[in-house]
Write an enzyme that holds these catalytic residues in place. Structure first.
Site, PDB file in Angstrom:
ATOM      1  N   ASN A   8      30.089  51.773  87.916  1.00  0.00           N
ATOM      2  CA  ASN A   8      30.702  52.825  88.730  1.00  0.00           C
ATOM      3  C   ASN A   8      29.866  54.088  88.560  1.00  0.00           C
ATOM      4  O   ASN A   8      29.923  54.739  87.523  1.00  0.00           O
ATOM      5  CB  ASN A   8      32.145  53.043  88.242  1.00  0.00           C
ATOM      6  CG  ASN A   8      32.827  54.193  88.953  1.00  0.00           C
ATOM      7  OD1 ASN A   8      32.310  54.726  89.932  1.00  0.00           O
ATOM      8  ND2 ASN A   8      33.998  54.575  88.461  1.00  0.00           N
ATOM      9  N   LYS A  10      30.138  56.857  90.079  1.00  0.00           N
ATOM     10  CA  LYS A  10      30.891  58.105  90.319  1.00  0.00           C
ATOM     11  C   LYS A  10      30.047  59.029  91.223  1.00  0.00           C
ATOM     12  O   LYS A  10      29.374  58.524  92.115  1.00  0.00           O
ATOM     13  CB  LYS A  10      31.290  58.740  88.985  1.00  0.00           C
ATOM     14  CG  LYS A  10      31.997  57.704  88.084  1.00  0.00           C
ATOM     15  CD  LYS A  10      32.617  58.264  86.843  1.00  0.00           C
ATOM     16  CE  LYS A  10      33.259  57.130  86.048  1.00  0.00           C
ATOM     17  NZ  LYS A  10      33.960  57.600  84.859  1.00  0.00           N
ATOM     18  N   HIS A  95      41.317  54.107  90.347  1.00  0.00           N
ATOM     19  CA  HIS A  95      40.636  54.660  89.168  1.00  0.00           C
ATOM     20  C   HIS A  95      41.419  55.891  88.681  1.00  0.00           C
ATOM     21  O   HIS A  95      41.925  56.675  89.491  1.00  0.00           O
ATOM     22  CB  HIS A  95      39.202  55.048  89.523  1.00  0.00           C
ATOM     23  CG  HIS A  95      38.372  55.355  88.313  1.00  0.00           C
ATOM     24  ND1 HIS A  95      38.484  56.548  87.644  1.00  0.00           N
ATOM     25  CD2 HIS A  95      37.473  54.613  87.632  1.00  0.00           C
ATOM     26  CE1 HIS A  95      37.658  56.528  86.603  1.00  0.00           C
ATOM     27  NE2 HIS A  95      37.035  55.366  86.574  1.00  0.00           N
ATOM     28  N   GLU A  97      40.509  58.682  87.620  1.00  0.00           N
ATOM     29  CA  GLU A  97      40.022  59.966  88.153  1.00  0.00           C
ATOM     30  C   GLU A  97      40.577  60.221  89.548  1.00  0.00           C
ATOM     31  O   GLU A  97      40.849  61.363  89.924  1.00  0.00           O
ATOM     32  CB  GLU A  97      38.481  59.994  88.141  1.00  0.00           C
ATOM     33  CG  GLU A  97      37.949  60.132  86.715  1.00  0.00           C
ATOM     34  CD  GLU A  97      36.533  59.636  86.486  1.00  0.00           C
ATOM     35  OE1 GLU A  97      35.787  59.427  87.461  1.00  0.00           O
ATOM     36  OE2 GLU A  97      36.165  59.448  85.312  1.00  0.00           O
ATOM     37  N   GLU A 167      41.409  50.259  81.956  1.00  0.00           N
ATOM     38  CA  GLU A 167      40.602  51.399  81.540  1.00  0.00           C
ATOM     39  C   GLU A 167      41.482  52.454  80.881  1.00  0.00           C
ATOM     40  O   GLU A 167      42.031  53.332  81.576  1.00  0.00           O
ATOM     41  CB  GLU A 167      39.909  52.026  82.753  1.00  0.00           C
ATOM     42  CG  GLU A 167      38.995  51.074  83.501  1.00  0.00           C
ATOM     43  CD  GLU A 167      37.910  51.840  84.237  1.00  0.00           C
ATOM     44  OE1 GLU A 167      36.736  51.608  83.934  1.00  0.00           O
ATOM     45  OE2 GLU A 167      38.238  52.687  85.080  1.00  0.00           O
ATOM     46  N   GLY A 173      34.584  58.058  79.512  1.00  0.00           N
ATOM     47  CA  GLY A 173      33.646  59.177  79.432  1.00  0.00           C
ATOM     48  C   GLY A 173      33.760  59.979  78.153  1.00  0.00           C
ATOM     49  O   GLY A 173      33.195  61.059  78.041  1.00  0.00           O
ATOM     50  N   SER A 213      33.885  53.849  78.064  1.00  0.00           N
ATOM     51  CA  SER A 213      32.801  53.981  77.075  1.00  0.00           C
ATOM     52  C   SER A 213      32.244  52.641  76.617  1.00  0.00           C
ATOM     53  O   SER A 213      31.886  52.477  75.447  1.00  0.00           O
ATOM     54  CB  SER A 213      33.258  54.823  75.884  1.00  0.00           C
ATOM     55  OG  SER A 213      33.589  56.125  76.318  1.00  0.00           O
TER      56      SER A 213
HETATM   57  P1  PGA Z   1      32.661  55.295  81.170  1.00  0.00           P
HETATM   58  O1  PGA Z   1      33.468  55.188  82.558  1.00  0.00           O
HETATM   59  O2  PGA Z   1      31.990  53.960  80.942  1.00  0.00           O
HETATM   60  O3  PGA Z   1      31.661  56.400  81.416  1.00  0.00           O
HETATM   61  O4  PGA Z   1      33.646  55.622  80.111  1.00  0.00           O
HETATM   62  C1  PGA Z   1      34.166  54.023  82.894  1.00  0.00           C
HETATM   63  C2  PGA Z   1      34.866  54.197  84.220  1.00  0.00           C
HETATM   64  O5  PGA Z   1      35.348  55.303  84.489  1.00  0.00           O
HETATM   65  O6  PGA Z   1      34.941  53.263  85.027  1.00  0.00           O
END
Ligand code: PGA
Length: 253
Positions: A8, A10, A95, A97, A167, A173, A213
């Site tokens: 992803n 983003k 997601h 976010e 997640e 992140g 992460s």
């Molecule tokens: P990350 O993001 O691996 O940077 O923690 C995962 C995601 O948001 O899908």
């Protein structure tokens, strides 16, 4: 069942940078025995990548979201059907976010899943709890609720179009990863929920990805767990070397 390693991106990478990243991933790709590789670039690039990708590319394309509406007067939105018409076959929905920063309610997520499946897209459906919810021991209940709601319109005949990504928000992140045991515990729970909502055959056949992460240093352990079928990767998907290491970890799992 095949694993999925999905990147992803983003809101990262410009058009050419993304093109180079996909080329580097293809270049370094091991021969894939058991992993489907997907990247989710920013939406404006999808048609271009789909049209210009080489026929031998092993990287499939996903959108990071789609509209809750079908075609009509919805300025700025792009529909699931439009994605399909660009040669995109996957879409990430729900997601954290999108839920937290763009106001995607349970109802919006549920209707997006329906739109996407109706357009014959494969959905990577995200679920996950905040740190506060985990600390109050509410995480199992919340994940059960998120999934039940998002899949309300999805009958058993449509479940082949769904992959679930667990997640935990506290791991996205942040550099803090769920332990492999925490991931396995939740993935096993999700499979149980699918057994009670559908049946054990569907529960077994549905892929459940871990995200948060996930990186080369922890992927072997996480992907090695029996109910983990790969990962949804953010930061570590922006670099060919680390993304390829994650693909190799999936292949070795
Ligand atoms: P990350 O993001 O691996 O940077 O923690 C995962 C995601 O948001 O899908």
């Amino acid at each position: 069942m095949r694993n999925i390693v999905a990147g992803n991106w983003k809101s990262n990478k410009l058009l050419k940078e993304g093109e180079e990243l996909i080329a580097d991933i293809n270049h370094g790709m091991p021969s894939l025995r058991k992993t489907d590789v997907i990247v989710a670039p920013p939406a404006p690039y999808l048609a271009h990548y789909a049209a210009n990708g080489s026929k031998s590319s092993h990287v499939m394309l996903s959108a990071q979201q789609c509209s809750v509406n079908s075609a009509g007067a919805h300025t700025g939105e792009f529909t699931a059907e439009m994605l399909k018409s660009c040669g995109v076959n996957h879409v990430i929905i729900g997601h954290s976010e999108r839920r937290d920063r763009f106001g995607e309610t349970y109802e919006v997520v549920r209707n997006k899943v329906k739109e996407a499946v109706t357009a014959n897209l494969h959905v990577l459906l995200c679920c996950g709890e905040s740190l506060a919810v985990r600390e109050e021991q509410g995480h199992f209940e919340l994940i059960a609720e998120q999934l039940k709601d998002a899949l309300m319109h999805i009958g058993p005949e449509l479940m082949a179009n769904i992959t679930i990504a667990y997640e935990p928000i506290w791991a996205i992140g942040t550099g803090v990863t769920a332990t492999a045991d925490q991931a396995q515990e939740m993935h096993q729970f999700i499979r149980k929920q699918l057994t009670s909502s559908y049946d054990s055959k569907i529960a077994k056949a549905t892929r459940i990805l871990y995200g948060g992460s996930c990186k080369p240093s922890n992927a072997d352990e996480i992907f090695g767990k029996p109910d983990v079928n790969g990962g949804l990767i953010g930061g570590a998907a922006l670099d060919a070397e680390s993304f390829l290491a994650l693909i190799s970890a999936s292949e070795a799992s």
